[in-house]
Enzyme design. Structure first.
Site, PDB file in Angstrom:
ATOM      1  N   CYS A 197      -0.091   3.613 -10.575  1.00 57.74           N
ATOM      2  CA  CYS A 197      -0.999   2.697  -9.599  1.00 57.74           C
ATOM      3  C   CYS A 197      -2.531   2.874 -10.133  1.00 57.74           C
ATOM      4  CB  CYS A 197      -0.675   2.749  -8.077  1.00 57.74           C
ATOM      5  SG  CYS A 197       0.880   2.268  -7.624  1.00 57.74           S
ATOM      6  N   LYS A 199       2.676  13.647  -9.076  1.00 53.20           N
ATOM      7  CA  LYS A 199       2.314  13.952  -7.848  1.00 53.20           C
ATOM      8  C   LYS A 199       3.859  14.635  -7.313  1.00 53.20           C
ATOM      9  CE  LYS A 199       3.047  10.087  -4.718  1.00 53.20           C
ATOM     10  NZ  LYS A 199       2.284   9.287  -3.700  1.00 53.20           N
ATOM     11  N   PHE A 241       0.752  -1.151   0.067  1.00 58.94           N
ATOM     12  CA  PHE A 241       0.065  -0.067   0.024  1.00 58.94           C
ATOM     13  C   PHE A 241       0.626   1.382  -0.021  1.00 58.94           C
ATOM     14  CE2 PHE A 241      -2.581  -3.472   2.090  1.00 58.94           C
ATOM     15  CZ  PHE A 241      -3.733  -3.177   1.076  1.00 58.94           C
ATOM     16  N   LEU A 242       2.025   1.037  -0.122  1.00 59.82           N
ATOM     17  CA  LEU A 242       2.885   2.232  -0.113  1.00 59.82           C
ATOM     18  C   LEU A 242       2.647   3.249  -1.136  1.00 59.82           C
ATOM     19  CD1 LEU A 242       5.445   2.102  -2.231  1.00 59.82           C
ATOM     20  CD2 LEU A 242       6.340   0.478  -0.556  1.00 59.82           C
ATOM     21  N   ARG A 269       4.675   8.720 -15.066  1.00 53.27           N
ATOM     22  CA  ARG A 269       3.796   8.219 -15.748  1.00 53.27           C
ATOM     23  C   ARG A 269       2.364   8.187 -15.862  1.00 53.27           C
ATOM     24  NH1 ARG A 269       5.200   2.410 -13.202  1.00 53.27           N
ATOM     25  NH2 ARG A 269       5.733   3.796 -11.487  1.00 53.27           N
ATOM     26  N   GLU A 282       4.399   6.343  -3.631  1.00 53.13           N
ATOM     27  CA  GLU A 282       5.633   6.927  -4.111  1.00 53.13           C
ATOM     28  C   GLU A 282       5.802   8.283  -3.312  1.00 53.13           C
ATOM     29  OE1 GLU A 282       6.170   7.079  -8.070  1.00 53.13           O
ATOM     30  OE2 GLU A 282       5.058   5.016  -8.551  1.00 53.13           O
ATOM     31  N   ASN A 319      -7.307   1.227  -3.794  1.00 49.66           N
ATOM     32  CA  ASN A 319      -7.042   1.863  -4.938  1.00 49.66           C
ATOM     33  C   ASN A 319      -8.216   2.715  -5.398  1.00 49.66           C
ATOM     34  OD1 ASN A 319      -4.434   2.205  -3.972  1.00 49.66           O
ATOM     35  ND2 ASN A 319      -3.523   1.426  -5.750  1.00 49.66           N
ATOM     36  N   ALA A 346      -9.878  18.239  -5.334  1.00 50.89           N
ATOM     37  CA  ALA A 346     -10.271  18.372  -6.865  1.00 50.89           C
ATOM     38  C   ALA A 346      -9.109  18.974  -7.462  1.00 50.89           C
ATOM     39  CB  ALA A 346     -11.326  19.372  -6.993  1.00 50.89           C
ATOM     40  N   LEU A 383      -9.924  14.029  -1.300  1.00 57.31           N
ATOM     41  CA  LEU A 383     -11.155  14.813  -1.932  1.00 57.31           C
ATOM     42  C   LEU A 383     -10.632  16.249  -2.476  1.00 57.31           C
ATOM     43  CD1 LEU A 383     -14.056  14.364   0.752  1.00 57.31           C
ATOM     44  CD2 LEU A 383     -13.868  13.438  -1.561  1.00 57.31           C
TER      45      LEU A 383
HETATM   46  C1  UDX Z   1      -1.485   4.972  -4.667  1.00 57.66           C
HETATM   47  C2  UDX Z   1      -2.176   4.403  -3.406  1.00 57.66           C
HETATM   48  O1  UDX Z   1      -2.408   5.752  -2.499  1.00 57.66           O
HETATM   49  C3  UDX Z   1      -1.112   3.415  -2.451  1.00 57.66           C
HETATM   50  O2  UDX Z   1      -1.746   3.099  -1.431  1.00 57.66           O
HETATM   51  C4  UDX Z   1      -0.793   2.409  -3.514  1.00 57.66           C
HETATM   52  O3  UDX Z   1       0.016   1.357  -2.943  1.00 57.66           O
HETATM   53  C5  UDX Z   1      -0.171   2.876  -4.783  1.00 57.66           C
HETATM   54  O4  UDX Z   1      -1.166   3.907  -5.543  1.00 57.66           O
HETATM   55  P1  UDX Z   1       0.553   6.679  -5.378  1.00 57.66           P
HETATM   56  O5  UDX Z   1       0.199   6.163  -6.911  1.00 57.66           O
HETATM   57  O6  UDX Z   1       2.097   6.619  -5.100  1.00 57.66           O
HETATM   58  O7  UDX Z   1      -0.125   5.544  -4.525  1.00 57.66           O
HETATM   59  O8  UDX Z   1      -0.116   8.065  -5.068  1.00 57.66           O
HETATM   60  P2  UDX Z   1      -1.057   8.808  -4.400  1.00 57.66           P
HETATM   61  O9  UDX Z   1      -0.426   9.619  -3.412  1.00 57.66           O
HETATM   62  O10 UDX Z   1      -2.052   7.919  -3.620  1.00 57.66           O
HETATM   63  O11 UDX Z   1      -1.829   9.861  -5.549  1.00 57.66           O
HETATM   64  C6  UDX Z   1      -2.393   9.395  -6.719  1.00 57.66           C
HETATM   65  C7  UDX Z   1      -2.712  10.401  -7.519  1.00 57.66           C
HETATM   66  O12 UDX Z   1      -4.186  11.092  -7.176  1.00 57.66           O
HETATM   67  C8  UDX Z   1      -1.814  11.484  -7.616  1.00 57.66           C
HETATM   68  O13 UDX Z   1      -1.773  12.016  -9.091  1.00 57.66           O
HETATM   69  C9  UDX Z   1      -2.398  12.797  -6.939  1.00 57.66           C
HETATM   70  O14 UDX Z   1      -1.972  14.096  -7.593  1.00 57.66           O
HETATM   71  C10 UDX Z   1      -3.925  12.593  -7.236  1.00 57.66           C
HETATM   72  N1  UDX Z   1      -4.724  12.975  -5.919  1.00 57.66           N
HETATM   73  C11 UDX Z   1      -4.533  12.413  -4.798  1.00 57.66           C
HETATM   74  C12 UDX Z   1      -5.715  13.835  -6.487  1.00 57.66           C
HETATM   75  O15 UDX Z   1      -5.731  14.336  -7.388  1.00 57.66           O
HETATM   76  N2  UDX Z   1      -6.554  14.395  -5.046  1.00 57.66           N
HETATM   77  C13 UDX Z   1      -6.376  13.997  -4.070  1.00 57.66           C
HETATM   78  O16 UDX Z   1      -7.162  14.330  -2.976  1.00 57.66           O
HETATM   79  C14 UDX Z   1      -5.299  12.885  -3.779  1.00 57.66           C
END
Ligand code: UDX
Length: 451
Positions: free
Chosen positions: A281, A341, A150-151, A348, A153, A229, A273, A271
Site C-alpha cells: 500500500c 511488517k 483502511f484495513l 512486497r 494486513e 496513507n 524509526a 513515529l
Molecule cells: C496501510 C495503512 O495503515 C492502512 O490503513 C491501509 O488500508 C493500507 O496501508 P499496511 O500496508 O497493512 O496498511 O501496513 P501498516 O501497518 O500501516 O505498515 C506499513 C509499513 O510501515 C510497514 O512496513 C511498517 O513496518 C512501517 N512502519 C509503520 C514503520 O516503519 N514505522 C511506524 O511507525 C509504523
C-alpha cells in the site's frame, strides 16, 4: 442482502467474509481459480489471522460462495464491491487496468439500481471516469460509490470490526445509507465475528468502540484514502530523518518520539524509526498520489522527499554495519524477518528484503529467515542469500544479527542463548524494538536506528 465482491485479495476476502458473517448472502468473485477453490474449501487464500475461521463458518452455513464467473456472481447482487488490485506502473502512477476491466465486465450484468462500490484505492477523479465506463456497457440505472478501505494486513478483521471511520462517497443519501447499513450489520454481529475468528478482542473493547460514518462527495472520498496513507508514510519518513540526525547528535530517536508523540496534536503512532515502510500500500499509494497531483499541475515534492528518505533507510543501516566491521567483505550477516511488517506473509516492497540484498551485494555472506514470509520473499532475494528454516539455522555461524521485521517471536529472542550459539558480535535492531542495555548485557554490540 445479496452482495457480490469482485477480487479475493486482502480487501475483497475480508469484506466478503465479514458480510457473510453479518447475515448477507455473498458471492466472492476472482479470476484466479486457486483463490476461489481455497474459499470454497473454507480457507483464506493467504495467511491472515482469523480469516480462515470466518470463511469456514460462512461456507458451512451457505452464506458465502466463491466463483470465477461474473454471470454467476453479479446479476442478483444489490450491492457489488470492487476490490481488485491497483498496482503501480513503472512510472509510479496507479495502474487502473483491473479496476476498469472489472467495471466493464460487471456492467452489462448489473441489475437496475444496483450499487457499484469501489473499495480499491484509486486517484481522485477515477470514479467519475468509471461512472462513464459503466454507462457505456449498460443502459440500466447504476449507482456508484467510493468506499475506500483502511484495513491493515495482519489486523484486517480487527480493523474492520473496530473501525475508526467508514468513508462513503456519494451525494445521494439513500444510496450512501444503504452502503452504511451493511457496515452497521457488521457492527451488530461484531461479538459473534470476534468469537468465530478467535481474535480475543475484549468485551470491554467491543462495547466501548465507536467508529464514525463520514459521508462525502465521490472525489473527496477517493482523496481521503490516499491522503491518509500518504500522511502516515510522511510521519514514518519524518521519524527516520530525525533518526539520522539523532545518530549524529547522540540522541535516542525513541526517547525523542516518545516526547514528541506525547503532544496529543501529534500522536505517537507511526513515529517509529527503522528500516522504513514497505508493503502493497504505502509505496504505491504515495507514488500514485505524486503522479496524480502532477497530472493536475501540483508538485507534491513533500511526498517525493518522503519517498527518497524511505528508500535510503536500508542502505543507511547497511552502512552502519559496514562502519562497525570496517568492510562487509566475507562478514556473515543473519537477517531475521523479511515480511514488510509482522503478522503477514507479505514481503512486497519489503525494506527487510532490500537490506538483505544490499548486504549481499556489498560482499557479505547473508543468511535469512522469516516465520511466515520465506516463500513470498524468496523471488526478490538475491540468489546468493542462504534461505534458512529457523532462527538457529540462520544465526548458527554469523558475525552480525539484523532483526529486520518486528515479529513478536524475534523481539522475544533469548539473546544470551543466541549469543552463545551464534557467537555474533553485533545485534542490529532495525526496528528499534530491543532494550539496548539487555542486548549489551547479553554480550552484543548494539546498533539501532537513531539511537
Ligand atoms: C496501510 C495503512 O495503515 C492502512 O490503513 C491501509 O488500508 C493500507 O496501508 P499496511 O500496508 O497493512 O496498511 O501496513 P501498516 O501497518 O500501516 O505498515 C506499513 C509499513 O510501515 C510497514 O512496513 C511498517 O513496518 C512501517 N512502519 C509503520 C514503520 O516503519 N514505522 C511506524 O511507525 C509504523
Amino acid at each position: 442482502m445479496k452482495v457480490a465482491v469482485i477480487g479475493s485479495g486482502y480487501v475483497g476476502t475480508t469484506t466478503a467474509a465479514m458480510l457473510a458473517n453479518a447475515g448477507h448472502e455473498v458471492a466472492a468473485l476472482d479470476i484466479d481459480k486457486r483463490r476461489t477453490d481455497a474459499i470454497n474449501k473454507g480457507k483464506a487464500p493467504f495467511f491472515e489471522a482469523g480469516l480462515s475461521e470466518l470463511i469456514g463458518a460462512a461456507i458451512d452455513d451457505g452464506s458465502l460462495t466463491a466463483t470465477t464467473s461474473y454471470e454467476e456472481a453479479i446479476p442478483e447482487a444489490e450491492v457489488v464491491f470492487s476490490c481488485v488490485g491497483t498496482p503501480d506502473n513503472p512510472d509510479g502512477s496507479s495502474n487502473l487496468e483491473y479496476v476498469f476491466a472489472a467495471a466493464k465486465e460487471a456492467a452489462p450484468l448489473l441489475k437496475a439500481d444496483a450499487i457499484y462500490v469501489q473499495k480499491s484505492t484509486v486517484p481522485a477523479g477515477t470514479g467519475q471516469k468509471l461512472v462513464k465506463e459503466l454507462k457505456k456497457h449498460t443502459e440500466r440505472n447504476i449507482h456508484y460509490v467510493s468506499n475506500p478501505e483502511f484495513l491493515r494486513e495482519g489486523t484486517a478483521i480487527k480493523d474492520t470490526l473496530l473501525f475508526d471511520r467508514v468513508v462513503i462517497g456519494n451525494s445521494k443519501p439513500d444510496v450512501a445509507n444503504k452502503v452504511a447499513s451493511l457496515y452497521e450489520d457488521v457492527e451488530k454481529h461484531k461479538r459473534a465475528i470476534n468469537s468465530i475468528a478467535k481474535l480475543g478482542i475484549s468485551a470491554e473493547q467491543l462495547n466501548e468502540h465507536t467508529g464514525s460514518y463520514v459521508l462525502t462527495s465521490l472525489n473527496s472520498a477517493e482523496l481521503i484514502k490516499v491522503t491518509s496513507n500518504a500522511f502516515l508514510a510522511l510521519k514514518i519518513s519524518f521519524a527516520n530523518s530525525i533518526a539520522k540526525l539523532a545518530d549524529q547528535a547522540d540522541a535516542d530517536v525513541v526517547e525523542v518520539m516518545d516526547g514528541v508523540g506525547a503532544d496529543k496534536r501529534i500522536g505517537r503512532a507511526f513515529l517509529n524509526a527503522g528500516r522504513g515502510y514497505g508493503g502493497g500500500c504505502f509505496p504505491k499509494d504515495v507514488s500514485g498520489l505524486v503522479s496524480s497531483a502532477y497530472e493536475h499541475g501540483v508538485d507534491l515534492n513533500i511526498m517525493t522527499a518522503a519517498q527518497e528518505l524511505n528508500s535510503s533507510m536500508p542502505g543507511h543501516i547497511a552502512n552502519k554495519v559496514k562502519e562497525s566491521f570496517g568492510s562487509l567483505k566475507n562478514k556473515r550477516c543473519a537477517v531475521l524477518g523479511l515480511a514488510f511488517k509482522p503478522g503477514t506473509s507479505d514481503a512486497r516492497k519489503s525494506p527487510a528484503v532490500t537490506l538483505a540484498n544490499i548486504l549481499a551485494h556489498d560482499g557479505s555472506q547473508v543468511s535469512a529467515y522469516d516465520p511466515q514470509a520465506m516463500e513470498e520473499a524468496a523471488p526478490d532475494l538475491r540468489k546468493d542469500i542462504e534461505l534458512c528454516d529457523s532462527v538457529d539455522e540462520a544465526t548458527s555461524k554469523t558475525d552480525a544479527i539484523l532483526v529486520a521485521t518486528d515479529w513478536p517471536e524475534l523481539k522475544e529472542l533469548d539473546l544470551t542463548q543466541v549469543k552463545k550459539t551464534s557467537n555474533a558480535d553485533l545485534l542490529v535492531d532495525c526496528m528499534n524494538v530491543f532494550d539496548k542495555q539487555l542486548v549489551e548485557d547479553a554480550g552484543f554490540t548494539y546498533i539501532g536506528v537513531g539511537r
